[in-house]
Design an enzyme around this catalytic site. Sequence first.
Site, PDB file in Angstrom:
ATOM      1  N   GLY A 251       0.845  -1.203   0.000  1.00 26.54           N
ATOM      2  CA  GLY A 251       0.000   0.000   0.000  1.00 26.54           C
ATOM      3  C   GLY A 251       0.870   1.238   0.000  1.00 26.54           C
TER       4      GLY A 251
ATOM      5  N   ILE B  84       1.509   2.547   7.189  1.00 21.66           N
ATOM      6  CA  ILE B  84       0.736   3.387   8.110  1.00 21.66           C
ATOM      7  C   ILE B  84       0.286   2.545   9.305  1.00 21.66           C
ATOM      8  CG2 ILE B  84      -0.034   4.993   6.313  1.00 21.66           C
ATOM      9  CD1 ILE B  84      -2.855   3.668   6.638  1.00 21.66           C
ATOM     10  N   ASP B  85       0.230   1.215   9.144  1.00 17.63           N
ATOM     11  CA  ASP B  85      -0.226   0.348  10.242  1.00 17.63           C
ATOM     12  C   ASP B  85       0.790   0.276  11.395  1.00 17.63           C
ATOM     13  OD1 ASP B  85      -2.386  -0.113   8.647  1.00 17.63           O
ATOM     14  OD2 ASP B  85      -2.094  -2.264   8.425  1.00 17.63           O
TER      15      ASP B  85
ATOM     16  N   ARG C 244     -25.075  12.552  19.155  1.00 19.09           N
ATOM     17  CA  ARG C 244     -24.953  11.242  18.500  1.00 19.09           C
ATOM     18  C   ARG C 244     -23.703  10.495  18.946  1.00 19.09           C
ATOM     19  NH1 ARG C 244     -26.103  13.531  12.435  1.00 19.09           N
ATOM     20  NH2 ARG C 244     -28.315  13.050  12.365  1.00 19.09           N
TER      21      ARG C 244
ATOM     22  N   ARG D 157      -4.968  -3.401   9.987  1.00 23.07           N
ATOM     23  CA  ARG D 157      -5.377  -4.762   9.615  1.00 23.07           C
ATOM     24  C   ARG D 157      -5.229  -5.748  10.773  1.00 23.07           C
ATOM     25  NH1 ARG D 157      -5.845  -7.711   5.337  1.00 23.07           N
ATOM     26  NH2 ARG D 157      -5.759  -5.933   3.958  1.00 23.07           N
TER      27      ARG D 157
ATOM     28  N   ARG E 134      -4.028   7.435   3.778  1.00 25.90           N
ATOM     29  CA  ARG E 134      -2.747   7.152   3.115  1.00 25.90           C
ATOM     30  C   ARG E 134      -2.379   8.225   2.093  1.00 25.90           C
ATOM     31  NH1 ARG E 134      -3.528   1.009   1.713  1.00 25.90           N
ATOM     32  NH2 ARG E 134      -3.193   1.793  -0.401  1.00 25.90           N
TER      33      ARG E 134
HETATM   34  O1  F6P Z   1      -1.189  -2.369   4.675  1.00 30.67           O
HETATM   35  C1  F6P Z   1      -1.611  -1.097   4.922  1.00 30.67           C
HETATM   36  C2  F6P Z   1      -3.088  -0.955   4.662  1.00 30.67           C
HETATM   37  O2  F6P Z   1      -3.331   0.422   4.673  1.00 30.67           O
HETATM   38  C3  F6P Z   1      -3.991  -1.695   5.662  1.00 30.67           C
HETATM   39  O3  F6P Z   1      -4.240  -0.985   6.828  1.00 30.67           O
HETATM   40  C4  F6P Z   1      -5.240  -1.905   4.857  1.00 30.67           C
HETATM   41  O4  F6P Z   1      -5.950  -3.027   5.303  1.00 30.67           O
HETATM   42  C5  F6P Z   1      -4.713  -2.136   3.497  1.00 30.67           C
HETATM   43  O5  F6P Z   1      -3.487  -1.459   3.405  1.00 30.67           O
HETATM   44  C6  F6P Z   1      -5.655  -1.664   2.403  1.00 30.67           C
HETATM   45  O6  F6P Z   1      -5.138  -2.065   1.195  1.00 30.67           O
HETATM   46  P1  F6P Z   1      -5.621  -1.630  -0.253  1.00 30.67           P
HETATM   47  O7  F6P Z   1      -4.892  -0.381  -0.582  1.00 30.67           O
HETATM   48  O8  F6P Z   1      -5.174  -2.754  -1.105  1.00 30.67           O
HETATM   49  O9  F6P Z   1      -7.082  -1.394  -0.206  1.00 30.67           O
END
Ligand code: F6P
Length: 348
Positions: free
Chosen positions: A16, A131-132, A167, A176, A281
């Site tokens: 990603g 970013i995770d 709310r 993830r 991102r």
């Molecule tokens: O691996 C980083 C990440 O941003 C995860 O947090 C997320 O699940 C995944 O990439 C999303 O991936 P894609 O860009 O393939 O939708």
Amino acid sequence: MVERVKGTIGILTGGGDCPGLNPVIRAVVRRADMLNYKVLGIKNGWLGLVEGLTEPLTLISVSGILPRGGTILGTSRTNPLKDEADKKMVYENLKKLKIDYLIAVGGEDTLGVARKLATEGVKVVGIPKTIDNDIEGTDQAFGFDTAVSIVTEAIDRLHTTAESHHRVIVVEVMGRQTGWIAVVAGIAGGADCILIPEQPMSIEQISAILGKRHARGRLFSIVVVAEGFKLAGYDAAVTRDKQVDQFGHEHLGGIGEVVAQEIERRTGYETRVTVLGHVQRGGSPTAFDRVLCTRYGVKAVDLIEEGKLGEMVCLKGNRITSIPFEQAMNKLRYVDRELIETAEIFYG
Ligand code: F6P
């Protein structure tokens, strides 16, 4: 006297995308130029090595990219080790393109491939990106700080609308397998409940937290949920579809909606969901990430210069250093217990 070129460094960005990839590329090219290496940009992650798709990177081509999000090289989730024919192409192209050294910039998947190639003799070093923030072996991956600042700003904005309408707003963020973004941005944004993959919670527990808050007169709440969170009693994370990527990862997404519906059903509080998705991102890296990426890029070239191959650059405290791949990537880096306990003090 013109010094002899010491070799060609290939650089690729995989997995990603995230803010900071361009500052890394710029730093690698600038440091490599200073130390007399040529740099070849490999397009679209490992796919570029399978297909032999490259572009020369020069001081001119990286000029002005420091503040830009994304990656000028493109990226993909291609796993070249999945297929013997692809792997063979990687080796053929490394030879054909005369790439002496490789810098792989990515998360656990991209660096996992680098680690395997290193054991087979490829001269490769890694730079931890995600970013995770779940890569073992470094105190921080780049991209994380920017994602946290985006999510914190979003929580601030959602606070004012949640308060006006009395709310509950559930904010679904990335994460993830680990809840770093949720916990750190949740603390920064004053979240009332944070749900992460490391710690399943039942809907009764969540409702009790929100009920406690209502009982003391706060009629709105912010719940931050990481996409990989599992409600107690559910045995799997919520996915968008049935597909998996080349590294076997499911397409997560939708837990925010599930949690919101359950909260409304159980408590009667009007509840809304915001899914931040890929906004987390995108765009320009923070100053912290720009500096981290610059230091990582310089260090990666220095490792090549020193012959310290098969290593990943890393941050330890405030120092940039490096660690052999096999020590860096044996498990995921989960959120510290102490950080979770700090967040919990502010629940309800
Ligand atoms: O691996 C980083 C990440 O941003 C995860 O947090 C997320 O699940 C995944 O990439 C999303 O991936 P894609 O860009 O393939 O939708």
